[in-house]
Scaffold this motif. Structure first.
Motif, PDB file in Angstrom:
ATOM      1  N   GLN A 149       0.856  -1.182   0.000  1.00 36.73           N
ATOM      2  CA  GLN A 149       0.000   0.000   0.000  1.00 36.73           C
ATOM      3  C   GLN A 149       0.897   1.239   0.000  1.00 36.73           C
ATOM      4  OE1 GLN A 149      -3.557  -0.647   2.407  1.00 36.73           O
ATOM      5  NE2 GLN A 149      -3.123   1.265   3.433  1.00 36.73           N
ATOM      6  N   PHE A 150       0.705   2.124  -0.971  1.00 34.78           N
ATOM      7  CA  PHE A 150       1.520   3.341  -1.054  1.00 34.78           C
ATOM      8  C   PHE A 150       0.590   4.502  -1.372  1.00 34.78           C
ATOM      9  CE2 PHE A 150       5.962   4.868  -2.743  1.00 34.78           C
ATOM     10  CZ  PHE A 150       5.763   6.108  -2.157  1.00 34.78           C
ATOM     11  N   TYR A 185       6.961   1.349  -6.982  1.00 38.83           N
ATOM     12  CA  TYR A 185       7.491   0.766  -5.742  1.00 38.83           C
ATOM     13  C   TYR A 185       6.700  -0.463  -5.312  1.00 38.83           C
ATOM     14  CZ  TYR A 185      10.641   4.673  -5.054  1.00 38.83           C
ATOM     15  OH  TYR A 185      11.652   5.579  -5.206  1.00 38.83           O
ATOM     16  N   CYS A 186       5.391  -0.398  -5.539  1.00 37.83           N
ATOM     17  CA  CYS A 186       4.563  -1.567  -5.226  1.00 37.83           C
ATOM     18  C   CYS A 186       4.945  -2.723  -6.151  1.00 37.83           C
ATOM     19  CB  CYS A 186       3.075  -1.232  -5.398  1.00 37.83           C
ATOM     20  SG  CYS A 186       2.485   0.077  -4.291  1.00 37.83           S
ATOM     21  N   ILE A 187       5.128  -2.391  -7.417  1.00 35.81           N
ATOM     22  CA  ILE A 187       5.469  -3.412  -8.411  1.00 35.81           C
ATOM     23  C   ILE A 187       6.823  -4.045  -8.088  1.00 35.81           C
ATOM     24  CG2 ILE A 187       6.015  -3.786 -10.867  1.00 35.81           C
ATOM     25  CD1 ILE A 187       4.035  -1.378 -11.395  1.00 35.81           C
ATOM     26  N   ASN A 233       1.376   2.762   5.052  1.00 31.93           N
ATOM     27  CA  ASN A 233       2.076   2.291   3.862  1.00 31.93           C
ATOM     28  C   ASN A 233       3.004   1.110   4.133  1.00 31.93           C
ATOM     29  OD1 ASN A 233       0.792   4.092   2.112  1.00 31.93           O
ATOM     30  ND2 ASN A 233       2.078   5.747   2.868  1.00 31.93           N
ATOM     31  N   THR A 234       2.374   0.007   4.441  1.00 31.26           N
ATOM     32  CA  THR A 234       3.096  -1.193   4.814  1.00 31.26           C
ATOM     33  C   THR A 234       3.005  -2.239   3.704  1.00 31.26           C
ATOM     34  OG1 THR A 234       1.124  -2.088   5.868  1.00 31.26           O
ATOM     35  CG2 THR A 234       2.578  -0.787   7.247  1.00 31.26           C
ATOM     36  N   ALA A 235       3.736  -3.313   3.884  1.00 36.20           N
ATOM     37  CA  ALA A 235       3.659  -4.441   2.950  1.00 36.20           C
ATOM     38  C   ALA A 235       3.711  -5.733   3.753  1.00 36.20           C
ATOM     39  CB  ALA A 235       4.811  -4.383   1.954  1.00 36.20           C
ATOM     40  N   THR A 236       3.096  -6.769   3.208  1.00 39.17           N
ATOM     41  CA  THR A 236       3.177  -8.072   3.863  1.00 39.17           C
ATOM     42  C   THR A 236       3.472  -9.148   2.824  1.00 39.17           C
ATOM     43  OG1 THR A 236       0.761  -8.266   3.691  1.00 39.17           O
ATOM     44  CG2 THR A 236       1.638  -7.620   5.827  1.00 39.17           C
ATOM     45  N   ILE A 237       4.185 -10.155   3.294  1.00 36.16           N
ATOM     46  CA  ILE A 237       4.460 -11.342   2.477  1.00 36.16           C
ATOM     47  C   ILE A 237       3.935 -12.511   3.292  1.00 36.16           C
ATOM     48  CG2 ILE A 237       6.249 -12.761   1.390  1.00 36.16           C
ATOM     49  CD1 ILE A 237       8.113 -10.283   1.586  1.00 36.16           C
ATOM     50  N   MET A 238       2.945 -13.223   2.762  1.00 34.76           N
ATOM     51  CA  MET A 238       2.305 -14.259   3.557  1.00 34.76           C
ATOM     52  C   MET A 238       2.532 -15.650   2.983  1.00 34.76           C
ATOM     53  SD  MET A 238      -1.155 -12.240   4.580  1.00 34.76           S
ATOM     54  CE  MET A 238      -1.031 -11.038   3.257  1.00 34.76           C
ATOM     55  N   GLY A 239       3.015 -16.519   3.861  1.00 37.05           N
ATOM     56  CA  GLY A 239       3.228 -17.902   3.475  1.00 37.05           C
ATOM     57  C   GLY A 239       2.418 -18.829   4.351  1.00 37.05           C
ATOM     58  N   CYS A 260       7.559   3.138   6.065  1.00 40.97           N
ATOM     59  CA  CYS A 260       7.151   3.009   4.667  1.00 40.97           C
ATOM     60  C   CYS A 260       7.902   1.827   4.046  1.00 40.97           C
ATOM     61  CB  CYS A 260       7.480   4.263   3.916  1.00 40.97           C
ATOM     62  SG  CYS A 260       6.605   5.726   4.564  1.00 40.97           S
ATOM     63  N   PHE A 261       7.163   0.935   3.411  1.00 46.65           N
ATOM     64  CA  PHE A 261       7.760  -0.327   2.964  1.00 46.65           C
ATOM     65  C   PHE A 261       8.858  -0.149   1.919  1.00 46.65           C
ATOM     66  CE2 PHE A 261       4.614   0.124  -0.424  1.00 46.65           C
ATOM     67  CZ  PHE A 261       5.308  -0.329  -1.534  1.00 46.65           C
ATOM     68  N   TRP A 262       8.854   0.959   1.194  1.00 45.07           N
ATOM     69  CA  TRP A 262       9.852   1.149   0.143  1.00 45.07           C
ATOM     70  C   TRP A 262      11.184   1.644   0.698  1.00 45.07           C
ATOM     71  CZ3 TRP A 262       5.319   3.719   0.804  1.00 45.07           C
ATOM     72  CH2 TRP A 262       5.398   5.054   1.204  1.00 45.07           C
ATOM     73  N   CYS A 263      11.203   2.062   1.949  1.00 46.45           N
ATOM     74  CA  CYS A 263      12.463   2.497   2.592  1.00 46.45           C
ATOM     75  C   CYS A 263      12.304   2.236   4.089  1.00 46.45           C
ATOM     76  CB  CYS A 263      12.733   3.971   2.328  1.00 46.45           C
ATOM     77  SG  CYS A 263      11.371   5.057   2.804  1.00 46.45           S
ATOM     78  N   PRO A 264      12.141   0.974   4.459  1.00 40.70           N
ATOM     79  CA  PRO A 264      11.673   0.653   5.808  1.00 40.70           C
ATOM     80  C   PRO A 264      12.686   0.933   6.906  1.00 40.70           C
ATOM     81  CG  PRO A 264      12.239  -1.350   4.615  1.00 40.70           C
ATOM     82  CD  PRO A 264      12.389  -0.221   3.634  1.00 40.70           C
ATOM     83  N   LYS A 265      12.136   1.365   8.034  1.00 38.29           N
ATOM     84  CA  LYS A 265      12.968   1.517   9.227  1.00 38.29           C
ATOM     85  C   LYS A 265      12.987   0.218  10.027  1.00 38.29           C
ATOM     86  CE  LYS A 265      12.931   6.470   9.676  1.00 38.29           C
ATOM     87  NZ  LYS A 265      12.520   7.669  10.397  1.00 38.29           N
ATOM     88  N   SER A 266      11.980  -0.625   9.817  1.00 35.33           N
ATOM     89  CA  SER A 266      12.015  -1.927  10.471  1.00 35.33           C
ATOM     90  C   SER A 266      11.235  -2.974   9.683  1.00 35.33           C
ATOM     91  CB  SER A 266      11.506  -1.832  11.915  1.00 35.33           C
ATOM     92  OG  SER A 266      10.111  -1.931  11.957  1.00 35.33           O
ATOM     93  N   VAL A 267      11.674  -4.204   9.823  1.00 36.07           N
ATOM     94  CA  VAL A 267      11.074  -5.346   9.127  1.00 36.07           C
ATOM     95  C   VAL A 267      10.925  -6.472  10.127  1.00 36.07           C
ATOM     96  CG1 VAL A 267      11.490  -7.103   7.361  1.00 36.07           C
ATOM     97  CG2 VAL A 267      12.081  -4.725   6.890  1.00 36.07           C
TER      98      VAL A 267
END
Lengths: 335, 335
Positions: free
Chosen positions: B159-160, B186-188, B242-248, B258-265
């Protein structure tokens, strides 16, 4: 005062969700004056009795028909398997009982409509138990949406990903399995809660398992004026980051994990916490204590003679199930 | 040691992003030994001189051509308006300079390819500055994706949403405005980072303004094996979540705002913090200090004679811009 006459509940189903519903209902501060769990019915007398013992219900039935026939019962909660929702709802309405039935009422709007029409005809309350809508924070969300604080709202997102495809019932077509009806419906109701109208266009994807029930989906709803909603749901993943956002030109609302029964909501100027007490019997599902609001809402509607819920009424059931119909059609889901 | 020979940078553009790039580059611990800001070029000599003074660059040029002609310069950073990216990249490559060019290189893959082919022919580095890819946390994300810790990955969301349509340049077609090329990219890149292949199907929505540039979009990418990505971006809303998730099937990765320049993961077993030092000149954009990784990466590639980045190389530019081409086609975006 007549309005405070105790509502005598019959509970159909002695499974996990019925446990949570009863336990949550008993945390209402006015429980003793407003609600009584009068009877429990399950597929076996033994199971019903065990449940009745936990909740101190005076009657336990081994047949749902006995609930319909019990003159003491004014309202019935239906917490049985999806495939029985319509049949039991119709049976209870026919017997003159108000009904709160777990979602999904039915896989198609056409079948839902039959039940709603019959409830109207019988002048009884019928509530599809989309419990999110009865949380007080959902009212606060709606007020904030209507306040203009957010400016023009043009984007809504929701994410509901939990590993439910590991549950056998959910994998089976004959049991109305799949994620659209089980969890996708929560994403849909959220978008409907914000926009309050039918989308102009629905774009749906969803993957079917070997039996033909859907395991996940990404859906885009396009509304008038270029407003959009993006819905993501999956039963194949570990629990995700299940939040929702409402974005406007001036601000946003963030609904924390899990958005369908949130413990907190960030509005423009404030964060609302929604603390829910523990019930007498431990809950099976996340934040299930919030089912208390559903019971409370049913009481208030019935005692005020209001048979179409302003929080989740006939027009809402229609909107949500018409969207489900279209998604089902696009992904080839058919029961 | 030859490998440590200082890289002499020419900077094209004295705007916000060039400021942030230079300021971030100067925070590298080996800056003095590895990088030197040799010249700044802007559309006016005065603007260039002002910028050169801040960064103590010995030369200031009122013309980009002077950068191409400067024999001291080994690499050029292009931070000018989108519409000049291809022309300046070709000019600098022709002059024998390595190039780091801001994204988007061009609105179509066909135009991007021209530049990449020319860089290959000239045996020079060309890096499209998709800066996210050079963050060390992006390597950690990739390692976690490849580790199997998450089980089968089947859902990715991003999400951006930021209010960039209030910036005049972004509203104008003649300046290559719109959100797909500015933030959608950035999303792509994020979905491509996770899945590392072309989607089998792309479903795109996007609303165009009166001039015909896009203001927001919801995109679904469908990959082989029923894997999915849901991308949401908007330039019409206040800043979103503006976060992102990867789900397995076994776990998820959550990439914080912001997921495109994250301060934490948040990875399976650990949370990585990515602390970035302040630079000598205050940053204009969120977490811009992360541009240091791009400069560092360019140095390492050039000094090791590696001209196709393993973090964001030719095949990545191709994948991302082919997806952009398809989205542009579906939403009717054409420059």
């Amino acid at each position: 005062m007549a309005e405070e006459k105790v509502l005598n509940w019959g509970i159909c189903g002695a499974g996990k969700i019925s446990n949570d519903f009863c336990s949550a209902m008993m945390t209402l501060s006015r429980y003793e004056r407003e609600h009584k769990i009068t009877a429990i019915a399950a597929r076996s007398q033994e199971k019903a009795q065990k449940f009745a013992d936990i909740f101190e219900a005076p009657k336990a039935y081994g047949s749902y028909k006995d609930v319909a026939n019990d003159p003491d019962i004014e309202i019935v909660y239906i917490g049985v398997i999806h495939t029985e929702h319509v049949r039991l709802s119709m049976m209870m309405l026919e017997a003159g009982k108000h009904v709160v039935c777990e979602k999904p009422l039915a896989p198609t709007w056409q079948e839902c409509k039959k039940v709603l029409d019959y409830a109207k005809e019988k002048k009884l309350l019928f509530l599809e138990a989309v419990w999110s809508r009865f949380f007080p924070v959902y009212d606060a969300i709606k007020d904030e949406v209507n306040s203009g604080n957010l400016g023009d709202i043009s984007m809504v997102t929701t994410q509901f990903c939990i590993p439910i495809m590991s549950v056998e019932r959910l994998c089976r077509k004959d049991l109305m399995g799949g994620v659209l009806l089980d969890i996708g419906i929560y994403c849909i109701q959220f978008a409907c809660h914000v926009y309050g109208e039918m989308p102009e266009k629905i774009i749906a994807t969803g993957s079917l398992n070997e039996e033909g029930v859907d395991e996940d989906g990404c859906v885009i709803l396009l509304y008038s004026g270029n407003r959009k909603a993006s819905l993501v749901y999956s039963g194949k993943t570990a629990s995700g980051n299940n939040t929702a956002t409402i974005m406007g030109s001036k601000g946003q609302i963030f609904i924390d994990d899990c958005f369908w029964c949130p413990k907190s909501v960030k509005l423009t100027d404030t964060t609302l916490e929604n603390k829910i007490p523990e019930g007498p019997s431990p809950y099976n599902f996340y934040n299930s204590g919030g089912l208390r609001y559903e019971a409370d809402h049913a009481f208030k509607l019935i005692r005020s003679g209001q048979l179409d819920s302003p929080k989740y009424g006939y027009k809402d059931v229609e909107m949500i199930h018409k969207i489900i119909d279209e998604i089902s059609k696009q992904i080839g889901l058919k029961y």
